[in-house]
Design a protein around this motif. Structure first.
Motif, PDB file in Angstrom:
ATOM      1  N   PHE A  70      13.710   6.997  -0.455  1.00 28.29           N
ATOM      2  CA  PHE A  70      14.844   6.109  -0.185  1.00 28.29           C
ATOM      3  C   PHE A  70      14.511   4.639  -0.353  1.00 28.29           C
ATOM      4  CE2 PHE A  70      12.816   7.382   3.777  1.00 28.29           C
ATOM      5  CZ  PHE A  70      12.578   6.176   4.424  1.00 28.29           C
ATOM      6  N   THR A  71      13.230   4.282  -0.336  1.00 30.82           N
ATOM      7  CA  THR A  71      12.824   2.909  -0.637  1.00 30.82           C
ATOM      8  C   THR A  71      11.362   2.896  -1.035  1.00 30.82           C
ATOM      9  OG1 THR A  71      12.741   0.614   0.159  1.00 30.82           O
ATOM     10  CG2 THR A  71      12.169   2.326   1.744  1.00 30.82           C
ATOM     11  N   ASN A  72      11.008   1.942  -1.898  1.00 24.34           N
ATOM     12  CA  ASN A  72       9.588   1.719  -2.184  1.00 24.34           C
ATOM     13  C   ASN A  72       9.118   0.379  -1.642  1.00 24.34           C
ATOM     14  OD1 ASN A  72      10.885   0.040  -4.028  1.00 24.34           O
ATOM     15  ND2 ASN A  72       9.610   0.642  -5.778  1.00 24.34           N
ATOM     16  N   ILE A  73       9.967  -0.277  -0.857  1.00 26.96           N
ATOM     17  CA  ILE A  73       9.555  -1.511  -0.189  1.00 26.96           C
ATOM     18  C   ILE A  73       8.657  -1.135   0.982  1.00 26.96           C
ATOM     19  CG2 ILE A  73      10.348  -3.538   1.083  1.00 26.96           C
ATOM     20  CD1 ILE A  73      13.010  -3.254  -0.517  1.00 26.96           C
ATOM     21  N   CYS A  74       7.460  -1.687   1.017  1.00 23.27           N
ATOM     22  CA  CYS A  74       6.467  -1.231   2.001  1.00 23.27           C
ATOM     23  C   CYS A  74       5.578  -2.376   2.443  1.00 23.27           C
ATOM     24  CB  CYS A  74       5.616  -0.113   1.387  1.00 23.27           C
ATOM     25  SG  CYS A  74       4.482   0.681   2.558  1.00 23.27           S
ATOM     26  N   GLU A  75       5.309  -2.411   3.740  1.00 23.55           N
ATOM     27  CA  GLU A  75       4.467  -3.453   4.299  1.00 23.55           C
ATOM     28  C   GLU A  75       2.981  -3.217   4.038  1.00 23.55           C
ATOM     29  OE1 GLU A  75       5.009  -3.457   8.546  1.00 23.55           O
ATOM     30  OE2 GLU A  75       3.714  -1.708   8.827  1.00 23.55           O
ATOM     31  N   GLN A  76       2.607  -2.003   3.657  1.00 24.49           N
ATOM     32  CA  GLN A  76       1.198  -1.682   3.476  1.00 24.49           C
ATOM     33  C   GLN A  76       0.774  -1.822   2.017  1.00 24.49           C
ATOM     34  OE1 GLN A  76       0.324   2.125   5.317  1.00 24.49           O
ATOM     35  NE2 GLN A  76       0.471   1.238   7.357  1.00 24.49           N
ATOM     36  N   HIS A  77      -0.550  -1.834   1.821  1.00 23.32           N
ATOM     37  CA  HIS A  77      -1.127  -2.072   0.491  1.00 23.32           C
ATOM     38  C   HIS A  77      -2.258  -1.078   0.250  1.00 23.32           C
ATOM     39  CE1 HIS A  77       0.639  -5.858   1.921  1.00 23.32           C
ATOM     40  NE2 HIS A  77       0.892  -6.134   0.643  1.00 23.32           N
ATOM     41  N   CYS A  78      -1.935   0.225   0.236  1.00 21.85           N
ATOM     42  CA  CYS A  78      -2.958   1.248   0.016  1.00 21.85           C
ATOM     43  C   CYS A  78      -3.541   1.090  -1.385  1.00 21.85           C
ATOM     44  CB  CYS A  78      -2.359   2.644   0.186  1.00 21.85           C
ATOM     45  SG  CYS A  78      -1.722   2.937   1.844  1.00 21.85           S
ATOM     46  N   SER A  79      -4.853   1.242  -1.495  1.00 20.26           N
ATOM     47  CA  SER A  79      -5.537   0.921  -2.753  1.00 20.26           C
ATOM     48  C   SER A  79      -5.187   1.878  -3.882  1.00 20.26           C
ATOM     49  CB  SER A  79      -7.049   0.926  -2.541  1.00 20.26           C
ATOM     50  OG  SER A  79      -7.525   2.243  -2.300  1.00 20.26           O
ATOM     51  N   PHE A  80      -4.683   3.077  -3.536  1.00 22.16           N
ATOM     52  CA  PHE A  80      -4.376   4.072  -4.563  1.00 22.16           C
ATOM     53  C   PHE A  80      -2.904   4.091  -4.948  1.00 22.16           C
ATOM     54  CE2 PHE A  80      -4.157   6.031  -0.383  1.00 22.16           C
ATOM     55  CZ  PHE A  80      -2.891   6.589  -0.393  1.00 22.16           C
ATOM     56  N   CYS A  81      -2.077   3.265  -4.327  1.00 21.43           N
ATOM     57  CA  CYS A  81      -0.625   3.407  -4.439  1.00 21.43           C
ATOM     58  C   CYS A  81      -0.045   2.512  -5.528  1.00 21.43           C
ATOM     59  CB  CYS A  81       0.032   3.078  -3.099  1.00 21.43           C
ATOM     60  SG  CYS A  81       1.824   3.318  -3.120  1.00 21.43           S
ATOM     61  N   ALA A  82       0.661   3.155  -6.461  1.00 21.80           N
ATOM     62  CA  ALA A  82       1.384   2.419  -7.490  1.00 21.80           C
ATOM     63  C   ALA A  82       2.886   2.414  -7.218  1.00 21.80           C
ATOM     64  CB  ALA A  82       1.115   3.049  -8.863  1.00 21.80           C
ATOM     65  N   PHE A  83       3.281   2.960  -6.070  1.00 19.34           N
ATOM     66  CA  PHE A  83       4.694   3.128  -5.720  1.00 19.34           C
ATOM     67  C   PHE A  83       5.244   1.916  -4.983  1.00 19.34           C
ATOM     68  CE2 PHE A  83       7.665   4.720  -2.362  1.00 19.34           C
ATOM     69  CZ  PHE A  83       8.711   5.127  -3.180  1.00 19.34           C
ATOM     70  N   ARG A  84       4.484   1.345  -4.056  1.00 18.16           N
ATOM     71  CA  ARG A  84       5.015   0.329  -3.162  1.00 18.16           C
ATOM     72  C   ARG A  84       5.319  -0.981  -3.889  1.00 18.16           C
ATOM     73  NH1 ARG A  84       3.293  -4.411  -2.387  1.00 18.16           N
ATOM     74  NH2 ARG A  84       3.817  -4.356  -0.178  1.00 18.16           N
ATOM     75  N   ARG A  85       6.300  -1.688  -3.331  1.00 16.28           N
ATOM     76  CA  ARG A  85       6.683  -3.010  -3.821  1.00 16.28           C
ATOM     77  C   ARG A  85       7.018  -3.893  -2.622  1.00 16.28           C
ATOM     78  NH1 ARG A  85       5.259  -0.647  -7.720  1.00 16.28           N
ATOM     79  NH2 ARG A  85       6.176  -0.553  -9.823  1.00 16.28           N
ATOM     80  N   ASP A  86       6.895  -5.192  -2.797  1.00 16.24           N
ATOM     81  CA  ASP A  86       7.503  -6.137  -1.867  1.00 16.24           C
ATOM     82  C   ASP A  86       8.986  -6.262  -2.219  1.00 16.24           C
ATOM     83  OD1 ASP A  86       5.178  -6.778  -0.381  1.00 16.24           O
ATOM     84  OD2 ASP A  86       4.507  -8.105  -1.997  1.00 16.24           O
ATOM     85  N   ALA A  87       9.769  -6.687  -1.259  1.00 18.43           N
ATOM     86  CA  ALA A  87      11.230  -6.694  -1.440  1.00 18.43           C
ATOM     87  C   ALA A  87      11.667  -7.518  -2.650  1.00 18.43           C
ATOM     88  CB  ALA A  87      11.906  -7.208  -0.173  1.00 18.43           C
ATOM     89  N   GLU A  88      10.939  -8.606  -2.944  1.00 21.32           N
ATOM     90  CA  GLU A  88      11.343  -9.490  -4.036  1.00 21.32           C
ATOM     91  C   GLU A  88      10.749  -9.087  -5.389  1.00 21.32           C
ATOM     92  OE1 GLU A  88       7.629 -11.138  -2.079  1.00 21.32           O
ATOM     93  OE2 GLU A  88       9.527 -10.255  -1.435  1.00 21.32           O
ATOM     94  N   ASP A  89       9.940  -8.035  -5.412  1.00 17.28           N
ATOM     95  CA  ASP A  89       9.280  -7.636  -6.649  1.00 17.28           C
ATOM     96  C   ASP A  89      10.242  -6.947  -7.610  1.00 17.28           C
ATOM     97  OD1 ASP A  89       6.880  -8.561  -5.708  1.00 17.28           O
ATOM     98  OD2 ASP A  89       6.062  -6.576  -5.218  1.00 17.28           O
ATOM     99  N   GLU A  90       9.952  -7.089  -8.900  1.00 20.37           N
ATOM    100  CA  GLU A  90      10.659  -6.311  -9.902  1.00 20.37           C
ATOM    101  C   GLU A  90      10.367  -4.826  -9.665  1.00 20.37           C
ATOM    102  OE1 GLU A  90      10.880  -5.770 -14.783  1.00 20.37           O
ATOM    103  OE2 GLU A  90       9.627  -7.335 -13.870  1.00 20.37           O
ATOM    104  N   GLY A  91      11.403  -4.008  -9.737  1.00 21.79           N
ATOM    105  CA  GLY A  91      11.221  -2.576  -9.524  1.00 21.79           C
ATOM    106  C   GLY A  91      11.372  -2.135  -8.081  1.00 21.79           C
ATOM    107  N   ALA A  92      11.548  -3.075  -7.147  1.00 29.76           N
ATOM    108  CA  ALA A  92      11.778  -2.694  -5.750  1.00 29.76           C
ATOM    109  C   ALA A  92      13.159  -2.063  -5.623  1.00 29.76           C
ATOM    110  CB  ALA A  92      11.676  -3.922  -4.840  1.00 29.76           C
ATOM    111  N   PHE A  93      13.259  -1.025  -4.782  1.00 24.61           N
ATOM    112  CA  PHE A  93      14.573  -0.411  -4.560  1.00 24.61           C
ATOM    113  C   PHE A  93      14.716   0.023  -3.110  1.00 24.61           C
ATOM    114  CE2 PHE A  93      11.970   3.290  -5.783  1.00 24.61           C
ATOM    115  CZ  PHE A  93      12.323   4.227  -4.824  1.00 24.61           C
ATOM    116  N   TRP A  94      15.958   0.113  -2.685  1.00 25.94           N
ATOM    117  CA  TRP A  94      16.306   0.559  -1.329  1.00 25.94           C
ATOM    118  C   TRP A  94      17.689   1.186  -1.436  1.00 25.94           C
ATOM    119  CZ3 TRP A  94      16.716  -3.219   3.473  1.00 25.94           C
ATOM    120  CH2 TRP A  94      16.909  -2.455   4.627  1.00 25.94           C
ATOM    121  N   LEU A  95      17.732   2.512  -1.375  1.00 26.02           N
ATOM    122  CA  LEU A  95      18.983   3.233  -1.580  1.00 26.02           C
ATOM    123  C   LEU A  95      19.949   3.001  -0.429  1.00 26.02           C
ATOM    124  CD1 LEU A  95      17.662   6.699  -2.870  1.00 26.02           C
ATOM    125  CD2 LEU A  95      18.190   4.637  -4.195  1.00 26.02           C
TER     126      LEU A  95
END
Length: 388
Positions: A70-95
């Motif tokens: 439902f969203t890829n906006i995430c406060e964490q920064h896991c080293s293996f994750c290519a899914f997360r984005r900050d809210a202002e990033d290109e590709g961020a979504f929140w259904l």
């Protein structure tokens, strides 16, 4: 814990012990993981296949489900994750509500019995000032429209996030989610249940003890869970075994305490690093899983866990359908779900695809001369027809 793998703990003796129906020890599991000769690897695979047949039978199951991230906006920064984005990033979504209901509607039209729902940890995701109310709304939006759907949702990490944001207990969160329709919980965010590894790959995530506590609390409250392992990155064989040992102990606790729910399945999730952040890519040194390593670990997991967790599933998203089919001959008895869409792994660069239709799953199973059967989330057969 340091294991001394003695010469007497040879592969043949360990496999003979497993064939008698006994649990093997963690030291013995380590010996199997570290086995390198083609003869030993083949013997381990054959034992895993025989134990699978004895423990759960020849039927290969699958579930018709849909993933909703439902969203890829995430406060964490896991080293293996290519899914997360900050809210202002290109590709961020929140259904929004309409998008979620539309995805659920399409899933029902395609015969889904399950919605699997997970997302990033978005601090802005609140309703009436609380995080819990937002997550309750996610469930009710689907259950109000489709009460027949099973909601398999929210990892232990998400449960901890809700509890932290609202300053309430894990039990309070889980009880509230269950009351409005949560059916079961994915055992993701486990990665490797070793805090030394977690400090490197996901230092902001919950620690091992918290993951185990939340899963155990879910079982006590009657919420079934799955279990997973993120393998093939920086972890050692010894740390893989420690992870398996913690899962087996967790299941034994649920059984011995007569909890109303327990772990329903185990899934190995091989690391895909193609689009992962550069530091972990450099450290791991490859972009795609090593299939042989994933399959060998699959066989050892069946031998170690099978008396307690009988359903084992490969990830066709990460291994491809061909690799997943091989896993079905090495201890697995389930081919997973149709998914319909999948973002977390595919954004990391996985090659297996995002959607699998039922005829394709059935054909893959039939090619192994094994019967197939549709199941629901908690491994009950769907429909009255015999396995085909």
């Amino acid at each position: 814990m340091v294991y001394q793998t003695k010469k007497l703990n040879n592969v043949e003796a360990i496999l003979n012990k497993a064939e008698t129906g006994s649990d093997i020890s963690e030291a013995e599991a380590l010996c199997l993981i570290e086995a390198k000769t083609p003869e030993d690897i083949a013997a381990i695979g054959k034992t895993a296949d025989r134990l699978r047949q004895r423990q759960i039978g020849d039927v290969v199951t699958y579930v018709i489900n849909r993933n909703i991230n439902f969203t890829n906006i995430c406060e964490q920064h896991c080293s293996f994750c290519a899914f997360r984005r900050d809210a202002e990033d290109e590709g961020a979504f929140w259904l929004d509500r309409e998008q979620i209901v539309a995805k659920a509607t399409e899933a029902v039209e395609l015969g889904a019995t399950e919605i699997c729902m997970q997302g990033g940890l978005n601090p802005q995701a609140k309703l009436d000032g609380t995080s819990l109310n937002y997550y309750l709304q996610l469930i009710t939006e689907i259950k109000d429209n489709f009460p027949q759907l099973h909601l398999h949702a929210f990892s232990p990490q998400e449960i901890q996030f809700i509890a932290r944001e609202d300053n309430i207990s894990y039990e309070t969160v889980l009880k509230a989610l269950k009351k409005v329709g949560l059916g079961s919980m994915p055992g993701t965010a486990a990665e490797i249940l070793n805090d030394v590894v977690r400090q490197v790959i996901c230092p902001e995530k919950i620690n091992t003890a918290t993951w185990l506590e939340i899963i155990s609390t879910a079982h006590r409250l009657g919420i079934p869970t799955t279990s997973t392992m993120l393998s093939g990155h920086i972890e050692t064989p010894q740390q893989q075994v420690e992870h398996l040992g913690k899962l087996r102990s967790l299941q034994q606790q649920a059984v011995n305490n007569n909890y109303p729910a327990k772990i329903t399945e185990f899934i190995i999730l091989p690391f895909v690093g193609q689009e992962a952040p550069k530091p972990i890519r450099r450290r791991v040194g490859r972009d795609q899983p090593i299939l042989a390593d994933a399959l060998h670990l699959t066989a050892v997991a069946r031998i170690f866990l099978g008396n307690w967790i009988v359903n084992h599933q490969p990830s066709w998203v990460k291994l491809g359908l061909s690799g997943a089919k091989q896993a079905l001959n090495l201890g697995c008895n389930d081919l997973g779900g149709t998914l319909m869409e999948e973002h977390i792994t595919t954004m990391a660069g996985a090659k297996g695809g995002t959607c699998m239709d039922v005829p394709t799953l059935q054909s893959a199973i039939a090619a192994l001369n094994r019967p197939h059967r549709q199941r629901n989330t908690i491994y009950e057969y769907v429909g009255s027809s015999k396995p085909k």
